[in-house]
Write a protein that holds these residues in place. Sequence first.
Motif, PDB file in Angstrom:
ATOM      1  N   ALA A 110      25.535 -51.833  15.841  1.00 36.59           N
ATOM      2  CA  ALA A 110      26.343 -52.879  15.204  1.00 36.59           C
ATOM      3  C   ALA A 110      27.370 -52.310  14.234  1.00 36.59           C
ATOM      4  CB  ALA A 110      25.430 -53.864  14.483  1.00 36.59           C
ATOM      5  N   LEU A 111      26.958 -51.337  13.430  1.00 39.52           N
ATOM      6  CA  LEU A 111      27.852 -50.787  12.408  1.00 39.52           C
ATOM      7  C   LEU A 111      29.070 -50.132  13.042  1.00 39.52           C
ATOM      8  CD1 LEU A 111      28.335 -50.377   9.439  1.00 39.52           C
ATOM      9  CD2 LEU A 111      26.826 -48.385   9.493  1.00 39.52           C
ATOM     10  N   HIS A 112      28.862 -49.377  14.107  1.00 38.70           N
ATOM     11  CA  HIS A 112      29.983 -48.736  14.805  1.00 38.70           C
ATOM     12  C   HIS A 112      30.918 -49.791  15.394  1.00 38.70           C
ATOM     13  CE1 HIS A 112      32.389 -45.934  16.893  1.00 38.70           C
ATOM     14  NE2 HIS A 112      31.744 -45.934  18.056  1.00 38.70           N
ATOM     15  N   CYS A 113      30.330 -50.840  15.972  1.00 37.76           N
ATOM     16  CA  CYS A 113      31.148 -51.902  16.570  1.00 37.76           C
ATOM     17  C   CYS A 113      31.991 -52.618  15.521  1.00 37.76           C
ATOM     18  CB  CYS A 113      30.254 -52.900  17.290  1.00 37.76           C
ATOM     19  SG  CYS A 113      29.461 -52.243  18.775  1.00 37.76           S
ATOM     20  N   LEU A 114      31.412 -52.865  14.368  1.00 38.72           N
ATOM     21  CA  LEU A 114      32.153 -53.535  13.296  1.00 38.72           C
ATOM     22  C   LEU A 114      33.302 -52.671  12.786  1.00 38.72           C
ATOM     23  CD1 LEU A 114      29.089 -55.071  11.487  1.00 38.72           C
ATOM     24  CD2 LEU A 114      31.042 -56.387  12.324  1.00 38.72           C
ATOM     25  N   ARG A 115      33.033 -51.383  12.631  1.00 37.57           N
ATOM     26  CA  ARG A 115      34.108 -50.484  12.197  1.00 37.57           C
ATOM     27  C   ARG A 115      35.261 -50.490  13.195  1.00 37.57           C
ATOM     28  NH1 ARG A 115      29.619 -45.923  10.646  1.00 37.57           N
ATOM     29  NH2 ARG A 115      29.480 -46.353   8.402  1.00 37.57           N
ATOM     30  N   LEU A 116      34.928 -50.465  14.472  1.00 37.97           N
ATOM     31  CA  LEU A 116      35.962 -50.497  15.508  1.00 37.97           C
ATOM     32  C   LEU A 116      36.735 -51.811  15.466  1.00 37.97           C
ATOM     33  CD1 LEU A 116      34.028 -48.978  18.551  1.00 37.97           C
ATOM     34  CD2 LEU A 116      36.027 -47.983  17.439  1.00 37.97           C
ATOM     35  N   ALA A 117      36.005 -52.924  15.393  1.00 42.50           N
ATOM     36  CA  ALA A 117      36.651 -54.233  15.422  1.00 42.50           C
ATOM     37  C   ALA A 117      37.593 -54.408  14.232  1.00 42.50           C
ATOM     38  CB  ALA A 117      35.584 -55.332  15.424  1.00 42.50           C
TER      39      ALA A 117
END
Length: 345
Positions: A110-117
Amino acid sequence: MAPTIRVALIGLGHVGRGFLTLLLDKKEILAARYGLHIKLTAAADSSGAVLDAHGIDPALLLQHKVTHGGIGAFPYGGKPGLAAPDMVKRAKADVLLEASPVNLQSGQPALHCLRLALSQGWHAVLANKAPLVLAYQELSAAAAAQGKRLAFSATVCGALPVVNIGQRDHTAVRYTKIEGVFNSTSNFILTAMEAGKTYAEALHEAQVEGVAETDPSLDVDGWDTANKLTIIANSVLEFPCALRDVEVRGIRGIGLDDLRRARAQGEVIKLLAVALPLGDGYRLSVHPARLPLTHPLAGVNGWEMGVVWHTDIMGVQFAKVDERGPIPTAAAMLRDVINIHRGRR
């Protein structure tokens, strides 16, 4: 024609599926009341992902998820093995909806996805507490730098707008204390024990009812409550802190005799989250507490959750919710998407 917000959803568990159900059930209200159309353009679970810039039919995706499982095998564009971060990189969306399982060790994926988004200029709406507990300051700063919203009202007591009230409505307030019963599983167990059941019997009943997980340690040992208190401290109290800053004690040591003794003395035991001013910050704690029967939280029973705000200029305020199942939490995510739409307008 109603404006469109494109959303990408990570996590097709109970809450994620609940959100898709709301997209179908509330489609006409969203258009008529808010002038809004929400288009699902991407979704991912542990099996893979599906992407379609023209829109994915929530009804078909729900039917497939319930009858066939992983959406990697979705017959209309499913991509088995496509990881959630890769989906975020490829998707065309305005908002990331994060409802994947909580991972308090690393916060991933989740954390990686949020950073990307956020780096791609998307808004983000979370039901997943882990990224906020582990990296609230970073994610908040990243959203602000992009002029985007980081919304997470679903992470604290589901549909009860604890974060929203604190951030939006308690203007110019200084808190003298915040108290909360933030975990329905532990509250259900304590209520059942007060009715005469043992801890083991109450836990089993909670598991049968679907309130408690097979491994209930996050709930009964106080860590879920501590996660929510950490989010409140960072977002409402503007007190930068981490989970390690919360003193935590759960309910495993509470027995029938403790509950009966408290009741005989006009008190009840609740797993209580407390934030108290201390110097330039706050003392944060989670512990079983004996409350007088006149206390607002003494009447928060079973599946209910509640919060009491003690303020300097707005009095003492109390709110509670009785929510069962995933729909109220999914509804909180929908609320955040609607508020993002209002902000854009």
